[in-house]
Design an enzyme around this catalytic site. Structure first.
Site, mmCIF file in Angstrom:
data_model
loop_
_atom_site.group_PDB
_atom_site.id
_atom_site.type_symbol
_atom_site.label_atom_id
_atom_site.label_comp_id
_atom_site.label_asym_id
_atom_site.label_seq_id
_atom_site.Cartn_x
_atom_site.Cartn_y
_atom_site.Cartn_z
ATOM 1 N N GLY A 66 -1.675 6.015 10.509
ATOM 2 C CA GLY A 66 -2.950 5.579 9.954
ATOM 3 C C GLY A 66 -2.886 5.531 8.442
ATOM 4 N N GLY A 91 -5.618 5.340 4.720
ATOM 5 C CA GLY A 91 -6.962 5.422 4.163
ATOM 6 C C GLY A 91 -6.892 5.652 2.675
ATOM 7 N N GLY A 92 -8.042 6.011 2.111
ATOM 8 C CA GLY A 92 -8.114 6.184 0.676
ATOM 9 C C GLY A 92 -7.227 7.291 0.150
ATOM 10 N N ASP A 130 -14.913 17.720 1.866
ATOM 11 C CA ASP A 130 -15.040 16.415 2.534
ATOM 12 C C ASP A 130 -15.014 16.593 4.050
ATOM 13 O OD1 ASP A 130 -15.374 13.684 2.716
ATOM 14 O OD2 ASP A 130 -13.250 13.213 2.500
#
Length: 890
Positions: free
Chosen positions: A20, A22-23, A135
């Protein structure tokens, strides 16, 4: 971002594939070549490590996180630098993120509490070591077989640019840690985080409250159409109570989440450990309060029923039920608990066991199916006055149980018969034939309604046994192919049932619930639903996907009124059987199961000669209906069910397991590969009957319709010369029940019967030389495997002697078939002679529980089985007393 190629070496880690991105970077599955273990390598964006100071901070933070040892925190093994790229090496996890799971809807109450405790415990461990997550969100929570795992602990803080003082445009890409900056994901940020103030452990507790809210309701605690409106909602509004969305939620959970989401950190729980303790208390209190409360509620209801019956005997039954319901709601508390599975056993709530969970009419007993360590499934009985359950003798392999009105007998289907058992200990008695019995209901006059097969109307039969006769009639012009889930209403003469079509999706108007009577042929459509229904205390229970609904209902007039109310979300629903796993009694007891999420079947190659599995599972798990292996074993055509729509489509899989869709939005049967390996045959149902198609699997050419019929027709095999298809043929009202037909694929393509007697014949398969056809018949009183000459000469011999689930030819000199308990296969040697067919010795080998018929390569050396998969998400059985207390006030 720089995607790393497979098999490249990154440090001592060999990259196996991208998982995967992401940021915060890219994550790869990799092999630790030194320790020979699978790990996850996270490559961080260069923008997050652009300075030497940031790299030093990252190293310090990584060391502190690596020191965290907790079963619910993803372990950090290593960190390093390759060229200009920083990377982390973490524990490799198998499962799905909580965010993905929430895409299917809310989780059960038991799961909410269990996962909440695990997350809170993990946070508490980190907070005690001075690490704040910052987060926490569903995307950073992984659901695995061993429970939850928290990801990305403190990594954003570690990479915060030291000099920046401005907020970022997208919080998920932010890494700012100084006062005056924002770090996190908006929906889960605490007010002080949004204001850029300093944060501490209580900031994570706010996020925990938002996550718990979303787990319990399937909705985000705060929402907005823009970032500005979302921030405003977090700063100024309170989310709707969980119990107003999920009425079965205990008030204590509302209080816990409300305190987590307090705007002022001083008013929140001051430690994650406190939250864990509170959640544990709710779970334990609910369990302890369960059984005694059932007894009290049941006695109170009986006393009230007697008083009202004496005082107002002339009132209508529905008025009495509503009056009792109001009194119960006003004076009796609602309690909930979770029933544990038996020791060394697991609940079974899908497939043939999807209706095993029942509560007796008197509210005293619960049944369920459970599978023991030896792989055998039977029905179990538990008194709600006792802490343990026990298996019901004579019910191994029994399915679709239902109660006598006095709660002293249980009926069920087993060995292709409708049977009943006295719960005081007498052996089961046979009532009627039922090849694939699906449902039943028993009235106080000793009449049983039942569905003897998957594609029939509902029949009635005396509970003492005798001839069965139809109680409903399929509307073939409307496209109905099945009547099932009959349930008697309180007067014992009226009943409800579901009519549907195997070829219709869940939203089709063909799927509906009807009100009918034993004294009339008239029926009334009352509800569009692809679901079982139940009546109790003036309300009708039904399913919409995984939501259990209730609505006021007049049982005599067959009339709904008022609005439907969502009672519970996340109830197990099996789309293949049109069945929700719930049961309710007039005493106020409701039982339902949750937690069996995700695909139900995995594919497994078997070595037929060795009689054992070959390697790991093949491809991704899915709800496979059937599969066919290309003759050379290089490709697989598979039918996969969409559990939401109830439709099934055809997919093509290559040798690596990668899937390509061949049909879309249809409802088709299992495919059959052509001998040349370039085409597949399959059937497609519609309201007017069946169409058999042949579709090329290479070249992208369109499918071709080769046969149409008003009957239900399924292709089961293709002759090796490519000239004929064998069909299962079934038409409602036929004297011959299910038959074997042959479809020539040349000339006028006119199908003709091959085996069509008063018995049921099905599952035909050609011998490799085309001279014999094997099939299953119940002519002996149970299903056995036979072989008959083709073209028909009258020659026939019986292959199996101990019952058979179905069989086929493998190679040129063997037949394989499954035995009735589903745990073994038998391989029989056969040899064609001028005089007929000689049957030689046999051997058996064990099987895991099958979810579909196996398919074999042309040489018979390998077989592909569909194996029922154990879900990573545990099955829970919930018990609710006085369920009506959760309804809105009158």
């Amino acid at each position: 971002m720089t995607t790393l190629p497979n098999d490249s070496v990154f440090g001592r880690y060999r990259i196996l594939g991208l998982v995967g991105a992401g940021g915060m970077g890219e994550v790869y599955q990799a092999l630790d070549t030194r320790l020979d273990r699978t790990v996850a390598v996270k490559v961080l964006p260069r923008s997050l490590a652009s300075s030497a100071e940031a790299r030093q901070r990252f190293e310090r933070e990584a060391k502190s996180i690596a020191a965290l040892s907790h079963p619910h925190i993803c372990a950090l093994y290593d960190f390093g630098r390759e060229g200009e790229t920083e990377y982390l090496v973490m524990e490799y996890l198998e499962g799905e993120t909580l965010a993905n799971r929430l895409g299917k809807g809310a989780l059960s109450l038991e799961q909410t509490l269990r996962f909440g405790v695990e997350i809170a415990d993990a946070l508490d461990k980190a907070h005690r070591q001075g690490i704040v997550h910052r987060d926490l969100k569903p995307g950073n929570v992984m659901l695995t077989k061993s429970g939850v795992k928290l990801l990305d602990f403190g990594l954003a803080k570690a990479f915060a640019p030291a000099a920046s003082e401005s907020s970022t445009e997208f919080p998920t890409k932010a890494a700012l840690t100084q006062e005056g900056t924002i770090l996190g994901t908006f929906q889960y940020m605490a007010p002080e985080q949004l204001e850029g103030k300093s944060v501490d452990a209580r900031t994570d507790i706010f996020a925990l409250g938002a996550v718990l809210y979303e787990i319990a309701t399937g909705r985000k605690a705060f929402a907005g159409s823009s970032q500005a409106s979302l921030i405003s909602a977090i700063m100024t509004r309170e989310p709707e109570k969980i119990s107003s969305i999920q009425p079965m939620t205990p008030p204590a959970l509302d209080r816990i989440v409300h305190t987590c989401l307090a705007k002022d950190p001083e008013e929140r729980w001051q430690s994650a450990g406190d939250v864990a303790k509170e959640l544990k208390w709710v779970a334990e209190a609910g369990s302890q309060a369960g059984a005694p409360a059932v007894v009290v509620t049941r006695r109170r209801n009986r006393e009230r029923l007697a008083w009202f019956a004496a005082a107002a005997a002339t009132l209508a039954a529905v008025a009495l039920a509503i009056a009792l319901l109001r009194i119960s709601r006003a004076s009796a508390p609602r309690t909930w608990s979770f029933l544990p599975p038996p020791k060394n056993a697991a609940f079974e709530v899908t497939g043939d066991s999807c209706a095993s969970l029942t509560v007796s009419p008197n509210g005293h007993w619960v049944t369920f199916a459970a599978k023991t360590a030896d792989g055998k499934t039977s029905l179990w009985l538990r008194s709600l006055d006792e802490p343990t359950a026990h298996p019901i003798a004579g019910t191994e392999g029994a399915t679709f149980p239902f109660w006598s009105p006095d709660s002293e007998h249980l009926a069920f289907f087993a060995a292709e018969k409708l049977q009943r058992v006295d719960l005081k200990g007498a052996p089961p008695l046979t009532i009627a034939n039922a090849p694939k019995g699906r449902s039943g209901s028993w009235n106080r006059d000793g009449i049983i309604l039942f569905s003897p097969d998957t594609n029939t109307e509902i029949f009635q039969v005396p509970a003492s046994g005798g001839p069965a006769k139809p109680a409903t009639k399929l509307d073939l012009k409307h496209g109905e192919t099945t009547h099932r889930w009959a349930t008697f209403l309180p007067d014992g003469r009226h009943f409800l049932y579901m009519a549907g079509s195997h070829g219709a999706g869940s939203s089709s108007e063909i799927n509906a619930v009807y009100h009918a009577s034993l004294d009339s042929t008239d029926t009334k459509r009352i509800l569009e639903a692809r679901s079982n229904v139940a009546y109790a205390s003036g309300y009708l229970f039904s399913m919409s996907k995984q939501i259990l609904l209730v609505q006021r209902f007049d049982p005599k007039q067959g009339r709904l009124s008022g609005e439907s109310i969502s009672l519970v979300d996340g109830v197990q629903y099996d789309a293949a059987y049109f069945r929700g796993s719930f049961s309710v009694s007039e005493t106020g007891v409701l039982v339902y199961s949750t937690g069996k999420g995700g695909p139900s079947t995995r594919l497994q190659w078997y070595d037929v000669d060795a009689g054992k599995p070959l390697g790991a599972s093949f491809g991704d798990p899915a709800d496979y209906v059937g599969a066919s292996v290309a003759p050379d074993g290089s490709r697989i055509a598979a039918t996969i069910l969409d559990p939401v729509s109830g439709r099934s489509d055809l997919w093509l899989m290559d040798g690596s397991g990668t899937r390509t869709r061949l049909t879309s939005g249809t409802s088709i049967t299992s495919p059959i590969y052509a001998p040349d390996g370039t085409r597949v045959a399959y059937s497609r149902y519609d309201p007017h009957g069946t169409t058999i198609f042949v579709k090329p699997t290479i070249g992208g050419r369109p499918e071709q319709a080769v046969y149409q019929s008003e009957a239900q027709v399924v292709a089961t095999d293709w002759s090796r010369d490519g000239r004929y298809l064998l069909l299962n043929y079934s038409k409602v009202g036929n004297r011959t029940k299910q038959d074997i037909w042959i479809l020539p694929l040349f000339g006028d393509r006119k199908a003709v019967p091959f085996a069509a007697t008063e018995f049921s014949e099905q599952g035909g398969a050609f011998s490799p030389d085309g001279r014999w056809i094997s099939y299953i018949s119940d002519e002996s009183g149970r299903s056995e495997l036979y072989a008959a000459a083709f073209p028909a000469t009258g020659q026939k011999l019986q292959i199996s002697s101990d019952g058979s689930l179905g069989g086929t030819w493998i190679g040129g000199d063997r037949i394989i078939y499954g035995v009735p308990d589903g745990h073994a296969a038998v391989v029989v040697g056969v040899r064609a002679t001028p005089q007929g067919l000689d049957v030689g010795g046999s051997r058996s080998f064990p099987l895991l529980p099958m979810a579909m018929n196996p398919s074999f390569t042309a040489d018979g050396r390998r077989a592909l089985f569909g194996i029922q998969q154990e879900s990573a998400e545990a099955v829970s059985v919930a018990l609710v007393t006085n369920w009506a207390a959760a309804l809105p006030g009158d």
